[in-house]
Write a protein that holds these residues in place. Structure first.
Motif, PDB file in Angstrom:
ATOM      1  N   PRO A   1       0.822  -1.213   0.000  1.00  0.00           N
ATOM      2  CA  PRO A   1       0.000   0.000   0.000  1.00  0.00           C
ATOM      3  C   PRO A   1       0.856   1.264   0.000  1.00  0.00           C
ATOM      4  O   PRO A   1       1.952   1.299   0.569  1.00  0.00           O
ATOM      5  CB  PRO A   1      -0.790  -0.099   1.317  1.00  0.00           C
ATOM      6  CG  PRO A   1      -0.687  -1.520   1.746  1.00  0.00           C
ATOM      7  CD  PRO A   1       0.636  -2.003   1.226  1.00  0.00           C
ATOM      8  N   VAL A   2       0.334   2.269  -0.649  1.00  0.00           N
ATOM      9  CA  VAL A   2       0.891   3.630  -0.569  1.00  0.00           C
ATOM     10  C   VAL A   2      -0.056   4.396   0.348  1.00  0.00           C
ATOM     11  O   VAL A   2      -1.255   4.458   0.096  1.00  0.00           O
ATOM     12  CB  VAL A   2       0.941   4.283  -1.961  1.00  0.00           C
ATOM     13  CG1 VAL A   2       1.427   5.728  -1.847  1.00  0.00           C
ATOM     14  CG2 VAL A   2       1.843   3.475  -2.884  1.00  0.00           C
ATOM     15  N   VAL A   3       0.506   4.921   1.421  1.00  0.00           N
ATOM     16  CA  VAL A   3      -0.364   5.552   2.410  1.00  0.00           C
ATOM     17  C   VAL A   3      -0.509   7.041   2.137  1.00  0.00           C
ATOM     18  O   VAL A   3       0.178   7.611   1.275  1.00  0.00           O
ATOM     19  CB  VAL A   3       0.129   5.298   3.862  1.00  0.00           C
ATOM     20  CG1 VAL A   3      -0.043   3.833   4.228  1.00  0.00           C
ATOM     21  CG2 VAL A   3       1.552   5.756   4.060  1.00  0.00           C
ATOM     22  N   ARG A   4      -1.395   7.657   2.875  1.00  0.00           N
ATOM     23  CA  ARG A   4      -1.597   9.100   2.864  1.00  0.00           C
ATOM     24  C   ARG A   4      -0.242   9.781   2.982  1.00  0.00           C
ATOM     25  O   ARG A   4       0.565   9.395   3.822  1.00  0.00           O
ATOM     26  CB  ARG A   4      -2.424   9.454   4.113  1.00  0.00           C
ATOM     27  CG  ARG A   4      -3.644  10.198   3.831  1.00  0.00           C
ATOM     28  CD  ARG A   4      -4.672  10.217   4.899  1.00  0.00           C
ATOM     29  NE  ARG A   4      -4.305  10.109   6.289  1.00  0.00           N
ATOM     30  CZ  ARG A   4      -5.179   9.852   7.255  1.00  0.00           C
ATOM     31  NH1 ARG A   4      -6.446   9.661   6.956  1.00  0.00           N
ATOM     32  NH2 ARG A   4      -4.806   9.775   8.501  1.00  0.00           N
ATOM     33  N   GLY A   5       0.056  10.741   2.173  1.00  0.00           N
ATOM     34  CA  GLY A   5       1.382  11.358   2.240  1.00  0.00           C
ATOM     35  C   GLY A   5       2.323  10.769   1.206  1.00  0.00           C
ATOM     36  O   GLY A   5       3.382  11.316   0.941  1.00  0.00           O
ATOM     37  N   GLY A   6       1.950   9.610   0.624  1.00  0.00           N
ATOM     38  CA  GLY A   6       2.687   9.102  -0.523  1.00  0.00           C
ATOM     39  C   GLY A   6       3.732   8.039  -0.243  1.00  0.00           C
ATOM     40  O   GLY A   6       4.322   7.494  -1.167  1.00  0.00           O
ATOM     41  N   GLY A   7       3.998   7.744   1.031  1.00  0.00           N
ATOM     42  CA  GLY A   7       5.007   6.731   1.343  1.00  0.00           C
ATOM     43  C   GLY A   7       4.485   5.320   1.124  1.00  0.00           C
ATOM     44  O   GLY A   7       3.305   5.038   1.330  1.00  0.00           O
ATOM     45  N   LYS A   8       5.396   4.456   0.674  1.00  0.00           N
ATOM     46  CA  LYS A   8       5.036   3.037   0.548  1.00  0.00           C
ATOM     47  C   LYS A   8       5.174   2.356   1.889  1.00  0.00           C
ATOM     48  O   LYS A   8       6.142   2.622   2.619  1.00  0.00           O
ATOM     49  CB  LYS A   8       6.003   2.339  -0.407  1.00  0.00           C
ATOM     50  CG  LYS A   8       5.667   2.473  -1.852  1.00  0.00           C
ATOM     51  CD  LYS A   8       6.593   1.559  -2.654  1.00  0.00           C
ATOM     52  CE  LYS A   8       6.339   1.705  -4.135  1.00  0.00           C
ATOM     53  NZ  LYS A   8       7.240   0.896  -4.923  1.00  0.00           N
ATOM     54  N   MET A   9       4.272   1.450   2.209  1.00  0.00           N
ATOM     55  CA  MET A   9       4.463   0.636   3.402  1.00  0.00           C
ATOM     56  C   MET A   9       5.592  -0.369   3.152  1.00  0.00           C
ATOM     57  O   MET A   9       5.956  -0.645   2.014  1.00  0.00           O
ATOM     58  CB  MET A   9       3.162  -0.083   3.781  1.00  0.00           C
ATOM     59  CG  MET A   9       2.106   0.877   4.324  1.00  0.00           C
ATOM     60  SD  MET A   9       0.589   0.048   4.853  1.00  0.00           S
ATOM     61  CE  MET A   9       1.134  -0.706   6.391  1.00  0.00           C
ATOM     62  N   HIS A  10       6.146  -0.910   4.237  1.00  0.00           N
ATOM     63  CA  HIS A  10       7.268  -1.838   4.122  1.00  0.00           C
ATOM     64  C   HIS A  10       6.825  -3.267   4.399  1.00  0.00           C
ATOM     65  O   HIS A  10       7.546  -4.061   4.998  1.00  0.00           O
ATOM     66  CB  HIS A  10       8.396  -1.388   5.044  1.00  0.00           C
ATOM     67  CG  HIS A  10       8.891  -0.024   4.695  1.00  0.00           C
ATOM     68  ND1 HIS A  10       9.860   0.187   3.736  1.00  0.00           N
ATOM     69  CD2 HIS A  10       8.494   1.196   5.107  1.00  0.00           C
ATOM     70  CE1 HIS A  10      10.062   1.488   3.616  1.00  0.00           C
ATOM     71  NE2 HIS A  10       9.249   2.124   4.424  1.00  0.00           N
ATOM     72  N   VAL A  11       5.590  -3.550   3.978  1.00  0.00           N
ATOM     73  CA  VAL A  11       5.013  -4.896   4.057  1.00  0.00           C
ATOM     74  C   VAL A  11       4.176  -5.093   2.797  1.00  0.00           C
ATOM     75  O   VAL A  11       3.822  -4.124   2.114  1.00  0.00           O
ATOM     76  CB  VAL A  11       4.077  -5.057   5.293  1.00  0.00           C
ATOM     77  CG1 VAL A  11       4.853  -4.960   6.595  1.00  0.00           C
ATOM     78  CG2 VAL A  11       2.917  -4.059   5.265  1.00  0.00           C
ATOM     79  N   ARG A  12       3.855  -6.360   2.528  1.00  0.00           N
ATOM     80  CA  ARG A  12       2.792  -6.656   1.551  1.00  0.00           C
ATOM     81  C   ARG A  12       1.546  -6.946   2.362  1.00  0.00           C
ATOM     82  O   ARG A  12       1.592  -7.738   3.311  1.00  0.00           O
ATOM     83  CB  ARG A  12       3.143  -7.887   0.711  1.00  0.00           C
ATOM     84  CG  ARG A  12       4.118  -7.619  -0.410  1.00  0.00           C
ATOM     85  CD  ARG A  12       4.356  -8.904  -1.208  1.00  0.00           C
ATOM     86  NE  ARG A  12       3.222  -9.226  -2.071  1.00  0.00           N
ATOM     87  CZ  ARG A  12       2.964 -10.464  -2.518  1.00  0.00           C
ATOM     88  NH1 ARG A  12       3.713 -11.489  -2.157  1.00  0.00           N
ATOM     89  NH2 ARG A  12       1.916 -10.685  -3.316  1.00  0.00           N
ATOM     90  N   MET A  13       0.440  -6.342   2.000  1.00  0.00           N
ATOM     91  CA  MET A  13      -0.786  -6.414   2.803  1.00  0.00           C
ATOM     92  C   MET A  13      -1.931  -7.052   2.020  1.00  0.00           C
ATOM     93  O   MET A  13      -2.093  -6.804   0.825  1.00  0.00           O
ATOM     94  CB  MET A  13      -1.182  -4.988   3.229  1.00  0.00           C
ATOM     95  CG  MET A  13      -2.361  -4.920   4.166  1.00  0.00           C
ATOM     96  SD  MET A  13      -2.738  -3.193   4.620  1.00  0.00           S
ATOM     97  CE  MET A  13      -3.862  -2.798   3.286  1.00  0.00           C
TER      98      MET A  13
END
Ligand code: SIN
Ligand code: MN
Length: 207
Positions: free
Chosen positions: A39-51
């Protein structure tokens, strides 16, 4: 076992055989028709997991739950399997709490996987007010799990979550900050057959 009010760590409460079966199920789900994604969260950063969300989809742009993955591929969230639901009910009971989950967030961490400090607070106000717990199940590589207080700046305790552990936080602890600072590569029991880590967090959206 109860490490603080509303916080219960159940080390190795799943047998190696149970872990192996769950790992196979999780692997089939994350590589299935509705696959896990980063996921790409609010603010544009990628999470460091696969969800992969089961039962209800958590949208990382809006921080709300929905039926289809409108932040990614528009596919419907796969259902929460009945045996997953039963397992989480049993673990909540073993922790002295009660939960009838309707959703699970399944995350895969590779050797570089991690998750910043956050609160789980996107369930309904009634569910949060009732202190219905989050039931977390860890499989595969050990995680260095951080558990803080109700405020972001509160002191944080580090705790290792190993394969087959459950960690339950509810009641007065339901909104405590938590995260994963690192994964210990290669620490999974060989019998479970996993490189990396799966974590399942079960929640009940409403009361
Ligand atoms: C989460 O807080 O959503 C995941 C926690 C974990 O991976 O142990
Ligand atoms: Mn969380």
């Amino acid at each position: 076992m109860e490490i603080a009010p509303g916080v219960v760590h159940l080390p190795r409460c799943l047998s190696l055989e149970e872990q192996r079966i769950l790992v196979d199920r999780c692997r089939a789900l994350v590589d299935g028709d509705v696959p896990a994604y980063v996921p790409v969260v609010r603010g544009g950063g990628k999470m460091h997991v696969r969800m992969l969300c089961l039962g209800r989809h958590w949208n990382g742009q809006t921080y709300t739950y929905e039926t289809t993955r409108s932040d990614f591929d528009q596919l419907p969230a796969p259902p929460l399997p009945d045996d997953f639901r039963t397992l989480a009910q049993q673990l909540a009971r073993a922790a002295g709490m009660s939960l009838d989950p309707d959703l699970c967030i399944l995350n895969y961490y590779d050797a570089d996987g991690h998750m910043g400090l956050h609160q789980d607070k996107d369930e309904s106000e009634r569910s949060l007010a009732a202190g219905l717990p989050v039931v977390s199940v860890s499989l595969g590589d050990t995680a260095r799990f951080l558990f803080g207080g109700l405020k972001r700046r509160d002191p944080v305790e580090a705790r290792l979550l190993e394969s087959g552990d459950a960690f339950v936080f509810g009641g007065p602890a339901r909104l405590r900050y938590h995260g994963v600072s690192r994964i210990v590569p290669g620490s999974a029991p060989p019998e479970v057959g996993l490189t990396g880590r799966f974590n399942l967090t079960f929640r009940q959206y409403d009361v």
